[in-house]
Scaffold this active site. Sequence first.
Site, mmCIF file in Angstrom:
data_model
loop_
_atom_site.group_PDB
_atom_site.id
_atom_site.type_symbol
_atom_site.label_atom_id
_atom_site.label_comp_id
_atom_site.label_asym_id
_atom_site.label_seq_id
_atom_site.Cartn_x
_atom_site.Cartn_y
_atom_site.Cartn_z
ATOM 1 N N LYS A 93 -9.757 10.877 6.496
ATOM 2 C CA LYS A 93 -9.740 9.663 7.063
ATOM 3 C C LYS A 93 -10.031 8.613 6.590
ATOM 4 C CE LYS A 93 -10.846 10.289 11.541
ATOM 5 N NZ LYS A 93 -11.789 10.840 12.528
ATOM 6 N N ASN A 101 -8.704 -0.072 6.975
ATOM 7 C CA ASN A 101 -9.539 -0.935 7.898
ATOM 8 C C ASN A 101 -9.882 -2.295 6.817
ATOM 9 O OD1 ASN A 101 -9.375 -0.012 10.341
ATOM 10 N ND2 ASN A 101 -10.996 1.325 10.169
ATOM 11 N N GLY A 104 -7.282 -4.412 5.814
ATOM 12 C CA GLY A 104 -7.013 -5.459 6.745
ATOM 13 C C GLY A 104 -8.019 -6.455 6.671
ATOM 14 N N ALA A 116 -12.176 2.225 -4.769
ATOM 15 C CA ALA A 116 -12.640 3.251 -5.749
ATOM 16 C C ALA A 116 -11.662 4.588 -5.645
ATOM 17 C CB ALA A 116 -14.038 3.647 -5.342
ATOM 18 N N TYR A 147 -9.298 15.876 -1.162
ATOM 19 C CA TYR A 147 -9.795 14.621 -1.848
ATOM 20 C C TYR A 147 -8.705 13.792 -2.742
ATOM 21 C CZ TYR A 147 -12.965 12.062 -4.934
ATOM 22 O OH TYR A 147 -13.627 11.030 -5.668
ATOM 23 N N LYS A 151 -7.348 10.051 -2.278
ATOM 24 C CA LYS A 151 -7.192 8.727 -3.211
ATOM 25 C C LYS A 151 -5.785 8.383 -3.813
ATOM 26 C CE LYS A 151 -11.708 8.643 -3.510
ATOM 27 N NZ LYS A 151 -12.461 7.296 -3.121
#
Length: 317
Positions: A93, A101, A104, A116, A147, A151
């Site tokens: 998430k 977010n 945006g 990152a 993970y 990414k």
Amino acid sequence: MEKRVLITGAAGFLGSHLCDKFIADGCHVIAMDNLITGTLKNLEHLLPNAAFEFYHHDVTKYIHIPGQLDYILHFASPASPVDYLKIPIQTLKVGAMGTHNCLGLAKDKKARILVASTSEVYGDPLVHPQNEEYWGNVNPVGPRGVYDEAKRYMESLTMAYHNFHGVDTRIVRIFNTYGPRMRLNDGRALPAFIGQALKGEDLTVFGDGTQTRSFCFVSDLIEGVYKLLLSDYCLPVNIGNPDEVSLLTFANEILHLTGNKVKIAYLPLPVDDPRKRQPDITKARNLLNWEPVVSREEGLKRTYEYFKHLYSEKGWS
């Protein structure tokens, strides 16, 4: 006017060092963290500073920051296998919704955003050393996939906002980094080895120890991130130390450093554990005029002193 900077994941290992860097540079820093893996202890020295604010907030929820923003550095994410195997949904998430977010917000504020990413986007690589043009070898349904794929999605979403909305974006692919403020229970090789040595326990090496890593001291990493943020390059850039070492050699270096007379114990290799990890930093050298300057010997000494102090604080011998 002073630059206003939002740093997510600010109470974590790297995030807190970034806060120090931007405060020292005369910026106003807004630090954001939900403290799921970070700790306010990493930021307590900054709390009295009028140029520093802390927002206890989860970036997967709507982000509201009043006033202008010049830079956003999105570093919120569990980063250790101990964490992302324990909280896989939150890991996905923050890479997806959290990045959405932040992008945006960058679009709304017309801010430059650096996200990152990680060397884990290369998975268990078939190309060595790893350059930014390599697409990786990742198992999306393996235990590390939560993970790795979070990414990889983060990078895709960032480039979509750059290409479609014209957002000013940067992507850093971070290789193994170490130094003060790593967590004792981080689960990664360096704190595990030093912690075991300090407690007089055998050092646990997975597999036969021939798998390699490339360790970058935190001050070098932060300088590379800073230079990338201020550059005009929008595609991913590796930041790490190309000084490759096997984990068995690394374990023996820790034993030599600590002077503890313990043994090395071997455990089965975890699923999808990368066998090789070494950054090709040609882009960082050419585009950013950056390369690491802290030797592993010096970096390990500084990190060992930090961990020794932590153990002393907690009453451990």
